[in-house]
Design a protein around this motif. Structure first.
Motif, mmCIF file in Angstrom:
data_model
loop_
_atom_site.group_PDB
_atom_site.id
_atom_site.type_symbol
_atom_site.label_atom_id
_atom_site.label_comp_id
_atom_site.label_asym_id
_atom_site.label_seq_id
_atom_site.Cartn_x
_atom_site.Cartn_y
_atom_site.Cartn_z
ATOM 1 N N ARG A 28 0.824 -1.217 0.000
ATOM 2 C CA ARG A 28 0.000 0.000 0.000
ATOM 3 C C ARG A 28 0.862 1.273 0.000
ATOM 4 N N SER A 29 2.101 1.165 0.490
ATOM 5 C CA SER A 29 2.960 2.358 0.580
ATOM 6 C C SER A 29 3.251 2.963 -0.794
ATOM 7 N N ARG A 30 3.001 2.194 -1.883
ATOM 8 C CA ARG A 30 3.243 2.726 -3.232
ATOM 9 C C ARG A 30 2.040 3.512 -3.758
ATOM 10 N N PHE A 31 1.028 3.650 -2.895
ATOM 11 C CA PHE A 31 -0.155 4.430 -3.280
ATOM 12 C C PHE A 31 -0.437 5.438 -2.171
ATOM 13 N N LEU A 32 0.050 6.662 -2.362
ATOM 14 C CA LEU A 32 -0.148 7.713 -1.362
ATOM 15 C C LEU A 32 -0.525 9.007 -2.088
ATOM 16 N N PRO A 33 -1.760 9.034 -2.622
ATOM 17 C CA PRO A 33 -2.165 10.216 -3.397
ATOM 18 C C PRO A 33 -2.593 11.351 -2.476
ATOM 19 N N VAL A 34 -2.367 12.576 -2.936
ATOM 20 C CA VAL A 34 -2.833 13.747 -2.187
ATOM 21 C C VAL A 34 -3.905 14.422 -3.036
ATOM 22 N N LYS A 35 -5.150 14.151 -2.698
ATOM 23 C CA LYS A 35 -6.284 14.682 -3.476
ATOM 24 C C LYS A 35 -6.972 15.839 -2.754
ATOM 25 N N ALA A 36 -6.740 15.948 -1.445
ATOM 26 C CA ALA A 36 -7.455 16.957 -0.661
ATOM 27 C C ALA A 36 -6.590 17.355 0.534
ATOM 28 N N THR A 37 -6.992 18.402 1.252
ATOM 29 C CA THR A 37 -6.190 18.850 2.393
ATOM 30 C C THR A 37 -6.155 17.799 3.506
ATOM 31 N N SER A 38 -7.159 16.904 3.561
ATOM 32 C CA SER A 38 -7.109 15.838 4.572
ATOM 33 C C SER A 38 -5.906 14.913 4.312
ATOM 34 N N ASP A 39 -5.572 14.695 3.020
ATOM 35 C CA ASP A 39 -4.378 13.905 2.692
ATOM 36 C C ASP A 39 -3.108 14.681 3.039
ATOM 37 N N LEU A 40 -3.180 16.000 2.839
ATOM 38 C CA LEU A 40 -2.030 16.854 3.141
ATOM 39 C C LEU A 40 -1.727 16.797 4.643
ATOM 40 N N LEU A 41 -2.784 16.765 5.454
ATOM 41 C CA LEU A 41 -2.608 16.658 6.905
ATOM 42 C C LEU A 41 -1.826 15.386 7.247
ATOM 43 N N LEU A 42 -2.197 14.275 6.621
ATOM 44 C CA LEU A 42 -1.489 13.008 6.873
ATOM 45 C C LEU A 42 -0.004 13.126 6.549
ATOM 46 N N VAL A 43 0.307 13.596 5.312
ATOM 47 C CA VAL A 43 1.702 13.543 4.872
ATOM 48 C C VAL A 43 2.564 14.633 5.499
ATOM 49 N N GLN A 44 1.926 15.686 6.050
ATOM 50 C CA GLN A 44 2.725 16.719 6.721
ATOM 51 C C GLN A 44 2.932 16.404 8.204
ATOM 52 N N SER A 45 2.236 15.375 8.675
ATOM 53 C CA SER A 45 2.265 15.068 10.113
ATOM 54 C C SER A 45 3.446 14.154 10.456
ATOM 55 N N ASP A 46 3.532 13.797 11.768
ATOM 56 C CA ASP A 46 4.598 12.887 12.217
ATOM 57 C C ASP A 46 4.322 11.429 11.830
ATOM 58 N N LEU A 47 3.223 11.208 11.108
ATOM 59 C CA LEU A 47 2.935 9.861 10.613
ATOM 60 C C LEU A 47 3.921 9.480 9.504
ATOM 61 N N TYR A 48 4.549 10.495 8.898
ATOM 62 C CA TYR A 48 5.497 10.267 7.804
ATOM 63 C C TYR A 48 6.811 10.979 8.085
ATOM 64 N N THR A 49 7.881 10.474 7.468
ATOM 65 C CA THR A 49 9.174 11.158 7.519
ATOM 66 C C THR A 49 9.621 11.363 6.080
ATOM 67 N N LEU A 50 10.515 12.309 5.897
ATOM 68 C CA LEU A 50 11.000 12.592 4.543
ATOM 69 C C LEU A 50 12.465 12.183 4.459
ATOM 70 N N GLN A 51 12.768 11.243 3.539
ATOM 71 C CA GLN A 51 14.160 10.811 3.343
ATOM 72 C C GLN A 51 14.455 10.797 1.857
ATOM 73 N N ASP A 52 15.468 11.523 1.435
ATOM 74 C CA ASP A 52 15.889 11.532 0.021
ATOM 75 C C ASP A 52 14.739 11.801 -0.936
ATOM 76 N N GLY A 53 13.846 12.693 -0.559
ATOM 77 C CA GLY A 53 12.732 13.022 -1.444
ATOM 78 C C GLY A 53 11.587 12.026 -1.386
ATOM 79 N N PHE A 54 11.725 11.014 -0.524
ATOM 80 C CA PHE A 54 10.680 9.990 -0.430
ATOM 81 C C PHE A 54 9.953 10.127 0.903
#
Length: 470
Positions: free
Chosen positions: A354-380
């Protein structure tokens, strides 16, 4: 007297001939699409013939062979690859102007920044030359040309080309809207991402890539943060001479409408909800029977694309998309790239994490990917291993949060949501800094009242309607 389909087509041909804004290729492509639509060659699937694909057809990701050792072997793989991002969409649904790919996702970096960083890292690490192609639409072309200038010094060759520009059809008489004086952008539309194959060919990019020894193109939506180059997939396709591969992933309740792969009359094909007879729609949505859905991450052999486009063999299902322009009912005919799977030889699906499917279609998705639920490494953008639950929390934000600018102004900082199961926010709510949300949380302001969540608040399994509830 009713106009016949052939009358409609000859009237359309004369009208389209006078549209000087588009090329001969676009005129022919458009007339062919409308002719196919009018001939009624809709793909109806005989339900009883549908078979569940075997592991040979939809290959489990875990069964892919490990990568060859040694960076020179990896470089050989990468030198056969091109990355193509579908960049035709605007950020309008999120209240942004210009291409969606320039919305900032995390740490001030846009979708496009992240894509360039990822490919640049590969090129730097292995000494390869993986180019990036952006398929723009007439809506995003001018802005994208300016934006890519900032990457001139990066170790990634960036090429852009435009997908077709087709006239919207007036529903009443099947004539093009621009030939009735509507010559601004509203008279036109980009005909869906199924157009990627003819546009790649017509732009001259396909032949140029083949002449450089490129063999496969990895196509993905520019807003899918999970769509990074996967060398195991590329290696598998080259070893097995597969002309086409669609990445699929297990459905959750959020994906019940997504297209699925089936075996049908000896070939693998995409089944979309629009093709399903009414009496079978609930069955189609059942996660038990149709377990996987299309992520729109596609890997396609370039020689096969050339062969099929030259033979005019890519006749994908037509998706009619009715719209209204200033009170005039119009029709857009579109096609999808995933539906092309049935025309390629040795086409397969790969059932990816599932990690290969992380679309950002709305601000609710933006909340997920900007939160501590994710980390940013080498652009990924990678999932934080501190989260125990494999599923992401469900997030529902009210209309006050729909635009990115409003969303950003209502959060002093993005809350910690590692232990969150679900969040519903409604009304005039504002979040302080360093807020932590856990379990099931509702933040529902009373009509006409402003609800401020103070800095450092920890909210677990409760609904907040007024400051006293904290």
């Amino acid at each position: 007297m009713a106009t016949t389909a052939s009358d409609k087509i000859s009237n359309l041909k004369s009208a389209v001939a006078g549209l000087n804004q588009i090329s001969e290729n676009e005129k022919n492509g458009f007339v062919n699409l409308v002719s196919r639509y009018l001939s009624g060659e809709a793909q109806h699937v005989e339900w009883s013939k549908i078979q569940t694909p075997t592991d040979e057809v939809v290959v489990p990701y875990d069964s892919l062979a490990p990568l060859p050792d040694g960076s020179s072997e990896v470089k050989n793989l990468l030198d056969k690859l091109v990355v193509l991002k579908l960049n035709g969409g605007l950020g309008t649904t999120m209240g942004c102007t210009g291409p969606k790919s320039v919305i900032e996702v995390r740490e001030g970096l846009t979708f496009l920044d992240l894509i360039v960083i990822q490919i640049e890292n590969l090129n730097n690490k292995y000494g390869s030359n993986v180019p990036l192609l952006l398929m723009n639409s007439f809506n995003t072309h001018d802005d994208t040309q300016k934006i890519v200038e900032k990457y001139t010094n990066s170790n990634v060759e960036i090429h852009t080309f435009n997908q077709s520009q087709y006239p919207r059809l007036v529903a009443e008489d099947f004539l093009p809207l621009p030939s009735k004086g509507r010559t601004d952008k509203d008279g036109w539309y980009p005909p869906g991402h199924g157009d990627v194959f003819p546009s790649l060919f017509n732009s001259g990019k396909l032949d140029a890539l083949l002449s450089k020894g490129k063999e496969y193109v990895f196509v993905a939506n520019s807003d899918n943060l999970g769509a990074i180059v996967d060398l195991k997939i590329l290696n598998h396709l080259i070893q097995n001479k597969n002309e086409y591969c669609m990445e699929v992933t297990p459905k959750t309740l959020a994906d019940v409408k997504g297209g699925t792969l089936i075996s049908y009359e000896g070939r693998v094909q995409l089944l979309e909800i629009a093709q399903v007879p009414d009496e079978h729609v609930n069955e189609f949505k059942s996660i038990e029977k149709f377990k996987i859905f299309n992520t729109n991450n596609l890997w396609v052999n370039l020689k096969a694309v050339k062969r099929l486009v030259e033979a005019d063999a890519l006749k994908m299902e037509i998706i009619p998309n009715p719209k209204e322009v200033d009170g005039v009912k119009v029709l857009q005919l579109e096609t999808a790239a995933g539906a092309a799977i049935r025309f390629f030889d040795k086409a397969i699906g790969i059932n990816v994490p599932r990690s290969r499917f992380l679309p950002v279609k709305a601000t609710s998705d933006l909340l997920l990917v900007q939160s501590d639920l994710y980390t940013l490494q080498d652009g990924f953008v990678a999932r934080n291993s501190a989260r125990a639950n494999p599923e992401n929390p469900s997030i529902e934000l009210g209309p006050e949060f729909k635009k990115v600018s409003n969303f950003l102004s209502r959060f002093k900082s993005i809350p910690s949501i590692i232990e969150l199961d679900s969040l519903k926010v409604a009304g005039d709510a504002w979040f302080g800094a360093s807020v932590t949300l856990k379990g099931k949380v509702g933040i529902v302001a009373k009509p006409g009242a402003k609800l401020e969540i103070p800095d450092g608040a920890v909210i677990a399994n409760k609904e907040i309607n007024e400051p006293g509830d904290l």
